[in-house]
Write an enzyme that holds these catalytic residues in place. Sequence first.
Site, mmCIF file in Angstrom:
data_model
loop_
_atom_site.group_PDB
_atom_site.id
_atom_site.type_symbol
_atom_site.label_atom_id
_atom_site.label_comp_id
_atom_site.label_asym_id
_atom_site.label_seq_id
_atom_site.Cartn_x
_atom_site.Cartn_y
_atom_site.Cartn_z
ATOM 1 N N HIS A 101 0.912 -1.129 -0.059
ATOM 2 C CA HIS A 101 -0.070 0.037 0.008
ATOM 3 C C HIS A 101 0.805 1.301 0.232
ATOM 4 O O HIS A 101 1.988 1.224 0.604
ATOM 5 C CB HIS A 101 -0.935 0.203 1.332
ATOM 6 C CG HIS A 101 -1.699 -0.956 1.708
ATOM 7 N ND1 HIS A 101 -1.515 -2.231 2.260
ATOM 8 C CD2 HIS A 101 -2.961 -1.267 1.366
ATOM 9 C CE1 HIS A 101 -2.225 -2.931 2.471
ATOM 10 N NE2 HIS A 101 -3.366 -2.456 1.897
ATOM 11 N N ASP A 104 2.496 1.769 3.301
ATOM 12 C CA ASP A 104 3.245 1.099 4.005
ATOM 13 C C ASP A 104 4.835 1.308 3.895
ATOM 14 O O ASP A 104 5.666 0.868 4.432
ATOM 15 C CB ASP A 104 3.175 -0.420 3.354
ATOM 16 C CG ASP A 104 1.889 -1.123 3.106
ATOM 17 O OD1 ASP A 104 1.106 -0.547 4.232
ATOM 18 O OD2 ASP A 104 1.502 -1.910 2.499
HETATM 19 C C1 XLS Z 1 -7.586 -6.461 5.011
HETATM 20 C C2 XLS Z 1 -7.055 -6.718 3.689
HETATM 21 C C3 XLS Z 1 -5.848 -5.988 3.121
HETATM 22 C C4 XLS Z 1 -5.968 -6.104 1.415
HETATM 23 C C5 XLS Z 1 -5.132 -4.950 0.919
HETATM 24 O O1 XLS Z 1 -8.353 -7.384 5.389
HETATM 25 O O2 XLS Z 1 -6.929 -8.315 3.347
HETATM 26 O O3 XLS Z 1 -4.732 -6.325 3.723
HETATM 27 O O4 XLS Z 1 -5.286 -7.341 1.082
HETATM 28 O O5 XLS Z 1 -5.668 -3.647 1.306
#
Ligand code: XLS
Length: 439
Positions: A101, A104
């Site tokens: 993301h 991140d």
């Molecule tokens: C949350 C999601 C997230 C997505 C990406 O539950 O799994 O981590 O994979 O935004």
Amino acid sequence: MAEIFNGIGKIPYEGPKSKNPLAFKYYDAEKVVAGKPMREHLPFAMAWWHNLCAGGADMFGRETADKGFGAEKGTMEHAHAKVEAGFEFMQKLGIEYFCFHDVDIVPEADDINETNRRLDEITDHILEKMNETGIKCLWGTANMFSNPRFMNGAGSSNSADVFCFAAAQVKKALDLTVKLGGKGYVFWGGREGYETLLNTDVKFEQENIARLMKLAVDYGRGIGFTGDFFIEPKPKEPMKHQYDFDAATAIGFLRQYGLEKDFKMNIEANHATLAGHTFQHDLRISAMNGMLGSIDANTGDLLLGWDTDEFPYDVYDTTMCMYEVLKAGGLENGGFNFDAKNRRPSYTDEDMFQGFILGMDTFALGLLKAAALIEDGRIDGFIKERYASYESGIGAKIRSGDVTLTELADYAAEMKTPALPGSGRQEYLESVVNSVLFG
Ligand code: XLS
Ligand code: NI
Ligand code: NI
């Protein structure tokens, strides 16, 4: 840069008899299974957020794991240290992809212009490491759920200003994904949902989410993004009702708004089970619609009602997953992203490696067993046989559409009463699976 994970070397494959905790028992990258090497069947990815950011904090306690990697958290120095740590980690495990993301990879600033500058700086560093190591980007995404501005969602927010911020983040995250050569772009609708209809216009919110996605497709295709857009369905958490409840719901949504050509599903095991399905169910629904895109490889805890994001350990589940993937002919632009985190008391560097060794071995075993299940042929053969009445006679006519309701009723009247449809033989089939798994 100095080594970060001191004392942990490249993780070797040592085979099922090995008792070395820092070795693969089943994941043998070059071993050929069903016509191609394991590493091609299993493009594994590291999730930047769990592996390099999350330190085990929960709502009752602070972090247990130190993910500072020698730098002060919240600084660009730390962001750069995470890049070094991440690439060293992936190289040692033989992981070929990562997912991220926007927030991140850098600490978010108050001003979006400064955040974007930081993103440019860090992706230069990431690109350098990619070129040096051959590691690639599986998919990118924008975090449109953590910042308080997204309390009511992003595309579904009641605020047009917030919608613009969401658009700006998607635009930048697409720029970065293209810069890093990412194969996919994910929309996980974190807060795209609602708590109560007393304050929510569901129809308007869904239309607006579709508008944002359409804008993203137009922009992405315009800057040369040729990969897949993915929706990652999840039924709840953080919202009570989330619009992308499961694969069937998300596929219906995409078709309703004319987005089905550009999007596929990113199926997360734990999200499928939260929706009351098996992991395999959501994979099948996606695959049969030509929309099995990518996989968030984790597992939940069926005794808990939330997204525990555990590393996959259940070979039965990964076998059924790989059965679907093999039948679908693989994941074109997708991979197996470990959207998974260590349990809070597993806080050491070695635990980070153990999570991935467990996950990769569990999927390798799943692949071997799924290939064996297909090779064995009893399951597929039984299913084929079960529908055999549609291969000739009245069944073939029904399939071809060459029949009227009246003709079928006449046929039934002549029969007077039909034979029972044949045993489903579930218990027998379950024992076949056991014999392939453990025989
Ligand atoms: C949350 C999601 C997230 C997505 C990406 O539950 O799994 O981590 O994979 O935004
Ligand atoms: Ni996920
Ligand atoms: Ni999740």
